[in-house]
Write a protein that holds these residues in place. Structure first.
Motif, PDB file in Angstrom:
ATOM      1  N   TYR A 113       0.821  -1.174  -0.152  1.00 44.12           N
ATOM      2  CA  TYR A 113      -0.174   0.216   0.096  1.00 44.12           C
ATOM      3  C   TYR A 113       0.848   1.214   0.054  1.00 44.12           C
ATOM      4  CZ  TYR A 113      -4.047  -2.743   1.205  1.00 44.12           C
ATOM      5  OH  TYR A 113      -5.208  -3.538   1.138  1.00 44.12           O
ATOM      6  N   ARG A 114       0.331   2.279  -0.604  1.00 37.27           N
ATOM      7  CA  ARG A 114       0.957   3.722  -0.521  1.00 37.27           C
ATOM      8  C   ARG A 114       0.080   4.505   0.440  1.00 37.27           C
ATOM      9  NH1 ARG A 114      -0.147   6.714  -5.016  1.00 37.27           N
ATOM     10  NH2 ARG A 114      -1.833   5.230  -5.595  1.00 37.27           N
ATOM     11  N   ILE A 115       0.886   4.949   1.455  1.00 40.18           N
ATOM     12  CA  ILE A 115       0.287   5.721   2.567  1.00 40.18           C
ATOM     13  C   ILE A 115       0.066   7.288   2.076  1.00 40.18           C
ATOM     14  CG2 ILE A 115       0.224   6.636   4.679  1.00 40.18           C
ATOM     15  CD1 ILE A 115      -0.161   3.542   4.453  1.00 40.18           C
ATOM     16  N   LEU A 116      -1.259   7.741   1.848  1.00 38.26           N
ATOM     17  CA  LEU A 116      -1.417   9.081   1.363  1.00 38.26           C
ATOM     18  C   LEU A 116      -1.660  10.052   2.413  1.00 38.26           C
ATOM     19  CD1 LEU A 116      -4.061   7.782  -1.531  1.00 38.26           C
ATOM     20  CD2 LEU A 116      -1.575   8.179  -1.648  1.00 38.26           C
ATOM     21  N   GLY A 117      -1.752   9.781   3.554  1.00 36.16           N
ATOM     22  CA  GLY A 117      -2.177  10.621   4.701  1.00 36.16           C
ATOM     23  C   GLY A 117      -2.236   9.866   5.903  1.00 36.16           C
ATOM     24  N   PHE A 118      -1.919  10.648   7.075  1.00 40.94           N
ATOM     25  CA  PHE A 118      -2.166  10.392   8.294  1.00 40.94           C
ATOM     26  C   PHE A 118      -2.924  11.512   9.076  1.00 40.94           C
ATOM     27  CE2 PHE A 118       1.918   8.339   7.812  1.00 40.94           C
ATOM     28  CZ  PHE A 118       1.934   7.312   8.505  1.00 40.94           C
ATOM     29  N   ARG A 119      -4.089  11.014   9.925  1.00 41.99           N
ATOM     30  CA  ARG A 119      -4.902  12.069  10.694  1.00 41.99           C
ATOM     31  C   ARG A 119      -5.323  12.946   9.859  1.00 41.99           C
ATOM     32  NH1 ARG A 119      -0.723  10.569  13.582  1.00 41.99           N
ATOM     33  NH2 ARG A 119       0.350  12.529  13.256  1.00 41.99           N
ATOM     34  N   LEU A 120      -5.871  12.471   8.713  1.00 38.23           N
ATOM     35  CA  LEU A 120      -6.694  13.428   7.781  1.00 38.23           C
ATOM     36  C   LEU A 120      -8.045  14.085   8.698  1.00 38.23           C
ATOM     37  CD1 LEU A 120      -5.964  11.574   4.692  1.00 38.23           C
ATOM     38  CD2 LEU A 120      -4.586  13.690   5.592  1.00 38.23           C
ATOM     39  N   LYS A 121      -8.324  15.414   8.446  1.00 42.37           N
ATOM     40  CA  LYS A 121      -9.660  15.954   9.008  1.00 42.37           C
ATOM     41  C   LYS A 121     -10.223  16.027   7.924  1.00 42.37           C
ATOM     42  CE  LYS A 121      -7.707  17.333  12.946  1.00 42.37           C
ATOM     43  NZ  LYS A 121      -7.076  16.197  13.797  1.00 42.37           N
ATOM     44  N   ALA A 122     -11.979  15.554   7.916  1.00 41.96           N
ATOM     45  CA  ALA A 122     -12.661  15.627   6.870  1.00 41.96           C
ATOM     46  C   ALA A 122     -13.846  15.887   7.470  1.00 41.96           C
ATOM     47  CB  ALA A 122     -12.779  14.172   6.425  1.00 41.96           C
ATOM     48  N   PRO A 123     -15.017  16.472   6.839  1.00 42.07           N
ATOM     49  CA  PRO A 123     -16.086  16.985   7.432  1.00 42.07           C
ATOM     50  C   PRO A 123     -17.098  16.001   8.417  1.00 42.07           C
ATOM     51  CG  PRO A 123     -16.253  17.209   5.157  1.00 42.07           C
ATOM     52  CD  PRO A 123     -14.992  16.514   5.249  1.00 42.07           C
ATOM     53  N   PHE A 124     -16.754  14.744   8.398  1.00 43.47           N
ATOM     54  CA  PHE A 124     -17.620  13.730   9.242  1.00 43.47           C
ATOM     55  C   PHE A 124     -16.756  13.071  10.328  1.00 43.47           C
ATOM     56  CE2 PHE A 124     -19.744  14.253   5.065  1.00 43.47           C
ATOM     57  CZ  PHE A 124     -21.089  14.622   5.645  1.00 43.47           C
ATOM     58  N   GLY A 125     -15.450  13.587  10.123  1.00 39.91           N
ATOM     59  CA  GLY A 125     -14.511  12.831  11.270  1.00 39.91           C
ATOM     60  C   GLY A 125     -13.085  12.791  10.729  1.00 39.91           C
ATOM     61  N   GLU A 126     -12.454  12.164  11.557  1.00 36.81           N
ATOM     62  CA  GLU A 126     -10.808  12.158  11.050  1.00 36.81           C
ATOM     63  C   GLU A 126     -10.265  10.696  10.750  1.00 36.81           C
ATOM     64  OE1 GLU A 126      -7.760  13.887  13.786  1.00 36.81           O
ATOM     65  OE2 GLU A 126      -7.140  11.932  14.082  1.00 36.81           O
ATOM     66  N   ILE A 127      -9.722  10.571   9.608  1.00 39.73           N
ATOM     67  CA  ILE A 127      -9.282   9.308   9.293  1.00 39.73           C
ATOM     68  C   ILE A 127      -7.966   9.229   9.674  1.00 39.73           C
ATOM     69  CG2 ILE A 127      -8.849   8.079   6.923  1.00 39.73           C
ATOM     70  CD1 ILE A 127     -10.659  10.040   5.586  1.00 39.73           C
ATOM     71  N   ASP A 128      -7.654   7.956  10.143  1.00 42.72           N
ATOM     72  CA  ASP A 128      -6.354   7.760  10.978  1.00 42.72           C
ATOM     73  C   ASP A 128      -5.391   7.500   9.625  1.00 42.72           C
ATOM     74  OD1 ASP A 128      -7.365   7.637  13.260  1.00 42.72           O
ATOM     75  OD2 ASP A 128      -7.666   5.330  13.377  1.00 42.72           O
ATOM     76  N   LEU A 129      -5.822   6.770   8.606  1.00 44.67           N
ATOM     77  CA  LEU A 129      -4.713   6.629   7.604  1.00 44.67           C
ATOM     78  C   LEU A 129      -5.513   6.636   6.111  1.00 44.67           C
ATOM     79  CD1 LEU A 129      -2.620   3.538   8.863  1.00 44.67           C
ATOM     80  CD2 LEU A 129      -1.963   5.736   8.883  1.00 44.67           C
ATOM     81  N   LEU A 130      -4.937   7.037   5.286  1.00 47.87           N
ATOM     82  CA  LEU A 130      -5.614   7.090   4.085  1.00 47.87           C
ATOM     83  C   LEU A 130      -4.650   6.231   3.122  1.00 47.87           C
ATOM     84  CD1 LEU A 130      -8.172   7.779   2.245  1.00 47.87           C
ATOM     85  CD2 LEU A 130      -6.597   9.952   1.454  1.00 47.87           C
ATOM     86  N   ALA A 131      -4.775   5.203   2.420  1.00 41.41           N
ATOM     87  CA  ALA A 131      -3.787   4.227   1.659  1.00 41.41           C
ATOM     88  C   ALA A 131      -4.370   3.885   0.349  1.00 41.41           C
ATOM     89  CB  ALA A 131      -3.386   3.109   2.528  1.00 41.41           C
ATOM     90  N   ALA A 132      -3.452   3.784  -0.754  1.00 45.42           N
ATOM     91  CA  ALA A 132      -3.988   3.147  -1.832  1.00 45.42           C
ATOM     92  C   ALA A 132      -3.162   2.129  -2.452  1.00 45.42           C
ATOM     93  CB  ALA A 132      -4.007   4.248  -2.892  1.00 45.42           C
ATOM     94  N   LYS A 133      -3.814   1.201  -3.191  1.00 42.59           N
ATOM     95  CA  LYS A 133      -3.169  -0.292  -3.467  1.00 42.59           C
ATOM     96  C   LYS A 133      -3.914  -0.553  -4.748  1.00 42.59           C
ATOM     97  CE  LYS A 133      -1.510  -4.760  -2.791  1.00 42.59           C
ATOM     98  NZ  LYS A 133      -1.307  -5.739  -1.819  1.00 42.59           N
ATOM     99  N   GLY A 134      -3.468  -0.398  -5.882  1.00 38.67           N
ATOM    100  CA  GLY A 134      -4.009  -0.647  -7.362  1.00 38.67           C
ATOM    101  C   GLY A 134      -5.412   0.214  -7.588  1.00 38.67           C
ATOM    102  N   PRO A 135      -6.560  -0.290  -7.727  1.00 40.82           N
ATOM    103  CA  PRO A 135      -7.676   0.456  -7.967  1.00 40.82           C
ATOM    104  C   PRO A 135      -8.591   1.072  -6.497  1.00 40.82           C
ATOM    105  CG  PRO A 135      -8.290  -1.743  -8.388  1.00 40.82           C
ATOM    106  CD  PRO A 135      -6.820  -1.841  -8.053  1.00 40.82           C
TER     107      PRO A 135
END
Length: 129
Positions: A37-59
Protein backbone atom coordinates in the motif's frame (compact mmCIF):
# COMPACT_ATOMS: atom_id res chain seq x y z
CA UNK A 1 -12.19 32.83 31.93
CA UNK A 2 -9.64 30.12 32.57
CA UNK A 3 -10.19 26.39 32.50
CA UNK A 4 -9.88 24.45 35.74
CA UNK A 5 -6.80 22.28 36.07
CA UNK A 6 -7.37 18.61 35.20
CA UNK A 7 -7.16 16.09 38.04
CA UNK A 8 -3.60 14.95 38.87
CA UNK A 9 -2.36 12.37 36.39
CA UNK A 10 -5.02 13.07 33.78
CA UNK A 11 -2.78 15.25 31.63
CA UNK A 12 -0.07 12.57 31.75
CA UNK A 13 -2.50 9.82 30.69
CA UNK A 14 -3.84 11.96 27.84
CA UNK A 15 -0.34 12.63 26.52
CA UNK A 16 0.62 8.98 26.83
CA UNK A 17 -2.55 7.86 25.03
CA UNK A 18 -1.91 10.33 22.23
CA UNK A 19 1.70 9.13 21.83
CA UNK A 20 0.62 5.47 21.88
CA UNK A 21 -2.08 6.20 19.30
CA UNK A 22 0.39 7.88 16.97
CA UNK A 23 2.87 5.03 17.42
CA UNK A 24 0.09 2.56 16.56
CA UNK A 25 -0.70 4.54 13.39
CA UNK A 26 2.96 4.47 12.31
CA UNK A 27 3.15 0.72 12.98
CA UNK A 28 -0.04 0.18 10.98
CA UNK A 29 1.34 2.31 8.13
CA UNK A 30 4.59 0.32 8.02
CA UNK A 31 2.58 -2.92 8.05
CA UNK A 32 0.43 -1.74 5.13
CA UNK A 33 3.46 -0.49 3.17
CA UNK A 34 5.02 -3.95 3.56
CA UNK A 35 1.83 -5.27 1.93
CA UNK A 36 2.23 -2.92 -1.05
CA UNK A 37 0.00 0.00 0.00
CA UNK A 38 0.99 3.63 -0.56
CA UNK A 39 0.22 5.80 2.46
CA UNK A 40 -1.41 9.02 1.26
CA UNK A 41 -2.03 10.65 4.61
CA UNK A 42 -2.16 10.44 8.42
CA UNK A 43 -4.86 11.86 10.71
CA UNK A 44 -6.75 13.60 7.91
CA UNK A 45 -9.52 15.95 8.96
CA UNK A 46 -12.72 15.57 6.96
CA UNK A 47 -16.25 16.97 7.41
CA UNK A 48 -17.55 13.82 9.11
CA UNK A 49 -14.52 12.85 11.20
CA UNK A 50 -10.83 12.12 11.24
CA UNK A 51 -9.28 9.42 9.08
CA UNK A 52 -6.37 7.64 10.78
CA UNK A 53 -4.72 6.54 7.52
CA UNK A 54 -5.53 6.98 3.87
CA UNK A 55 -3.88 4.34 1.70
CA UNK A 56 -4.03 3.18 -1.91
CA UNK A 57 -3.23 -0.08 -3.63
CA UNK A 58 -4.19 -0.69 -7.23
CA UNK A 59 -7.76 0.52 -7.83
CA UNK A 60 -8.55 0.74 -4.09
CA UNK A 61 -8.56 3.83 -1.89
CA UNK A 62 -8.62 2.54 1.70
CA UNK A 63 -9.85 4.61 4.61
CA UNK A 64 -8.02 2.83 7.42
CA UNK A 65 -9.09 2.94 11.06
CA UNK A 66 -6.33 1.90 13.46
CA UNK A 67 -7.33 0.34 16.78
CA UNK A 68 -4.89 -0.68 19.50
CA UNK A 69 -6.32 -2.54 22.47
CA UNK A 70 -5.14 -4.92 25.20
CA UNK A 71 -6.26 -7.89 23.08
CA UNK A 72 -6.59 -8.38 19.36
CA UNK A 73 -10.20 -9.50 19.85
CA UNK A 74 -11.06 -6.22 21.61
CA UNK A 75 -9.41 -4.21 18.84
CA UNK A 76 -11.31 -6.11 16.14
CA UNK A 77 -14.67 -5.20 17.69
CA UNK A 78 -13.86 -1.59 18.54
CA UNK A 79 -15.42 0.12 15.51
CA UNK A 80 -19.17 0.62 15.87
CA UNK A 81 -21.56 0.69 12.89
CA UNK A 82 -22.06 4.43 13.55
CA UNK A 83 -18.31 5.06 13.43
CA UNK A 84 -18.06 3.02 10.23
CA UNK A 85 -20.76 5.20 8.62
CA UNK A 86 -18.92 8.37 9.69
CA UNK A 87 -15.62 7.04 8.33
CA UNK A 88 -17.21 6.13 4.98
CA UNK A 89 -18.75 9.61 4.72
CA UNK A 90 -15.43 11.21 5.64
CA UNK A 91 -13.63 9.13 3.00
CA UNK A 92 -16.20 10.05 0.35
CA UNK A 93 -15.91 13.75 1.20
CA UNK A 94 -12.12 13.60 1.10
CA UNK A 95 -12.09 11.74 -2.23
CA UNK A 96 -14.52 14.26 -3.77
CA UNK A 97 -12.15 17.06 -2.81
CA UNK A 98 -9.10 15.47 -4.44
CA UNK A 99 -9.33 14.96 -8.20
CA UNK A 100 -6.30 12.63 -8.11
CA UNK A 101 -8.40 10.13 -6.13
CA UNK A 102 -11.33 10.02 -8.54
CA UNK A 103 -11.84 6.64 -10.12
CA UNK A 104 -10.54 4.72 -7.11
CA UNK A 105 -12.87 2.33 -5.29
CA UNK A 106 -13.42 3.56 -1.72
CA UNK A 107 -13.10 0.86 0.93
CA UNK A 108 -13.16 0.97 4.73
CA UNK A 109 -10.35 -1.08 6.28
CA UNK A 110 -9.06 -1.59 9.78
CA UNK A 111 -5.71 -2.48 11.28
CA UNK A 112 -6.08 -4.05 14.72
CA UNK A 113 -3.09 -4.03 17.07
CA UNK A 114 -2.40 -5.61 20.44
CA UNK A 115 0.75 -6.12 22.49
CA UNK A 116 2.85 -9.10 21.42
CA UNK A 117 0.45 -9.95 18.55
CA UNK A 118 0.94 -9.68 14.81
CA UNK A 119 -1.20 -6.86 13.36
CA UNK A 120 -4.44 -7.87 11.66
CA UNK A 121 -5.63 -6.09 8.51
CA UNK A 122 -9.38 -6.33 7.91
CA UNK A 123 -10.32 -5.34 4.36
CA UNK A 124 -13.79 -4.06 3.55
CA UNK A 125 -15.04 -3.54 7.08
CA UNK A 126 -18.80 -4.03 7.26
CA UNK A 127 -21.31 -3.13 9.96
CA UNK A 128 -22.26 -5.77 12.51
CA UNK A 129 -25.88 -4.69 12.93
Amino acid sequence: MTRPEPPPGRRTRGGRSRREGRAAEWLAAAFLMAKGYRILGFRLKAPFGEIDLLAAKGPVLAVVEVKRRATLEAALTAVSPEQQARLRAAGQALARGRPSLSGLELRLDMVALAPRRFPRHVRGLTSRE
